[in-house]
Write an enzyme that holds these catalytic residues in place. Structure first.
Site, PDB file in Angstrom:
ATOM      1  N   LEU A   1      -7.193 -11.985  -0.512  1.00  0.00           N
ATOM      2  CA  LEU A   1      -7.478 -10.641  -0.025  1.00  0.00           C
ATOM      3  C   LEU A   1      -8.215 -10.882   1.282  1.00  0.00           C
ATOM      4  CD1 LEU A   1      -7.259  -7.631  -0.747  1.00  0.00           C
ATOM      5  CD2 LEU A   1      -9.480  -7.813  -1.878  1.00  0.00           C
ATOM      6  N   ASP A   2      -7.669 -10.427   2.399  1.00  0.00           N
ATOM      7  CA  ASP A   2      -8.202 -10.875   3.680  1.00  0.00           C
ATOM      8  C   ASP A   2      -9.670 -10.506   3.876  1.00  0.00           C
ATOM      9  OD1 ASP A   2      -8.500  -8.418   5.452  1.00  0.00           O
ATOM     10  OD2 ASP A   2      -6.398  -8.204   4.923  1.00  0.00           O
ATOM     11  N   LYS A   3     -10.301 -11.207   4.790  1.00  0.00           N
ATOM     12  CA  LYS A   3     -11.750 -11.120   4.991  1.00  0.00           C
ATOM     13  C   LYS A   3     -12.221  -9.690   5.248  1.00  0.00           C
ATOM     14  CE  LYS A   3     -15.463 -13.208   7.760  1.00  0.00           C
ATOM     15  NZ  LYS A   3     -15.784 -14.218   8.804  1.00  0.00           N
ATOM     16  N   ASP A   4     -11.433  -8.914   5.964  1.00  0.00           N
ATOM     17  CA  ASP A   4     -11.847  -7.557   6.330  1.00  0.00           C
ATOM     18  C   ASP A   4     -11.545  -6.529   5.240  1.00  0.00           C
ATOM     19  OD1 ASP A   4     -12.756  -8.402   8.836  1.00  0.00           O
ATOM     20  OD2 ASP A   4     -10.738  -8.267   9.681  1.00  0.00           O
ATOM     21  N   SER A   5     -10.876  -6.972   4.172  1.00  0.00           N
ATOM     22  CA  SER A   5     -10.542  -6.053   3.081  1.00  0.00           C
ATOM     23  C   SER A   5     -11.508  -6.234   1.919  1.00  0.00           C
ATOM     24  CB  SER A   5      -9.101  -6.301   2.608  1.00  0.00           C
ATOM     25  OG  SER A   5      -8.189  -6.079   3.664  1.00  0.00           O
TER      26      SER A   5
END
Length: 260
Positions: free
Chosen positions: A125-129
């Site tokens: 789950l990407d860093k900004d999510s």
């Protein structure tokens, strides 16, 4: 911890007896051994083996080789011992935390959770999510969920930088050209002027963000709220909980059903 959000019938978990465990030891592939030990996924085990980082009884291991009971398996000189206890966690990842076990990444998810048993995230789950991610030391579960051909559902809540149009919803649902492919058709529903929920059955890199960008929108917030039958529910940000027996049984049933 948060209350289980699973609803429906569940199978009883199968707990192997001692005779079954002995039968499993009648030869086991090396990658399965490392996966069952909670060290890494089967794919990563093969990569480590090919890189010469795995030994069996002091000898360099070969990809696909069998491990027998009593064999000493080491990765980078450290003995790997199978664990009997399996751990299955649902975690509400905050923004800024990176889904990796790499110690070089200061904000890695493993150090953040600081769980007493070695575990690793199922997918990314990407860093900004933010939102739901599963962590476990069960390589079989990881392999079952990660196989793209199984088309397991993942649900997200998204907010973008400007009002959503019917054209945007239609194009998102049909499929958007990104990363030299066209995304699979998906289910999408408008929830507010600038918000929508979307259910995907694939996991391309930063897929939702790229889909929105291709249509002239920028994602302001992205939160995953469901993976297959596992729901985020009211689990606080930065907290984790163990999966219930019902959730785990339904998860395994779904994986078995897709593989048949």
């Amino acid at each position: 911890m948060g209350k289980s959000s699973f609803v429906g019938n569940a199978e009883l978990l199968f707990l192997p007896d001692e005779n079954h465990r002995r039968e499993e030891w009648n030869g086991m592939r090396l990658n399965k051994y490392l996966s069952d030990a909670g060290y890494c996924s089967r794919r990563e085990a093969d990569r480590l083996t090919e890189a010469g980082q795995v030994t069996v009884n002091g000898q360099r291991a070969l990809t696909g080789m069998q491990v027998e009971e009593g064999d000493v398996v080491c990765v980078n000189g450290k003995k790997v011992t199978p664990k009997e206890e399996k751990v299955y966690l649902a975690f509400n990842k905050p923004r800024g935390i990176v889904c990796t076990a790499e110690k070089r990444e200061k904000q890695n998810i493993i150090d953040y959770i600081s769980y007493p048993i070695r575990i690793y995230p199922v997918g990314r789950l990407d860093k900004d999510s933010e939102g739901l991610i599963l962590l476990t030391n069960d390589g079989e579960i990881v392999n079952g969920i990660m196989r793209a051909r199984n088309r397991h559902e993942k649900e997200y809540e998204v907010e973008v930088d400007r009002p959503i149009t019917g054209e945007f919803l239609a194009k998102m649902a049909k499929g958007v050209p990104i990363l030299d492919t066209v995304t699979r058709p998906c289910r999408i529903r408008k929830t507010s002027s600038c918000g929508f929920t979307i259910i995907l059955t694939q996991g391309l890199n930063r897929q939702i963000r790229r889909m929105c960008e291709a249509l002239g929108y920028r994602v302001c917030r992205l939160r995953r709220v469901r993976i297959m039958n596992i729901k985020l529910g009211d689990l606080p940000v930065g907290s984790y909980r163990e999966l219930s027996e019902q959730e785990l049984a339904a998860l395994k049933q779904a994986i078995r059903g897709k593989e048949q």
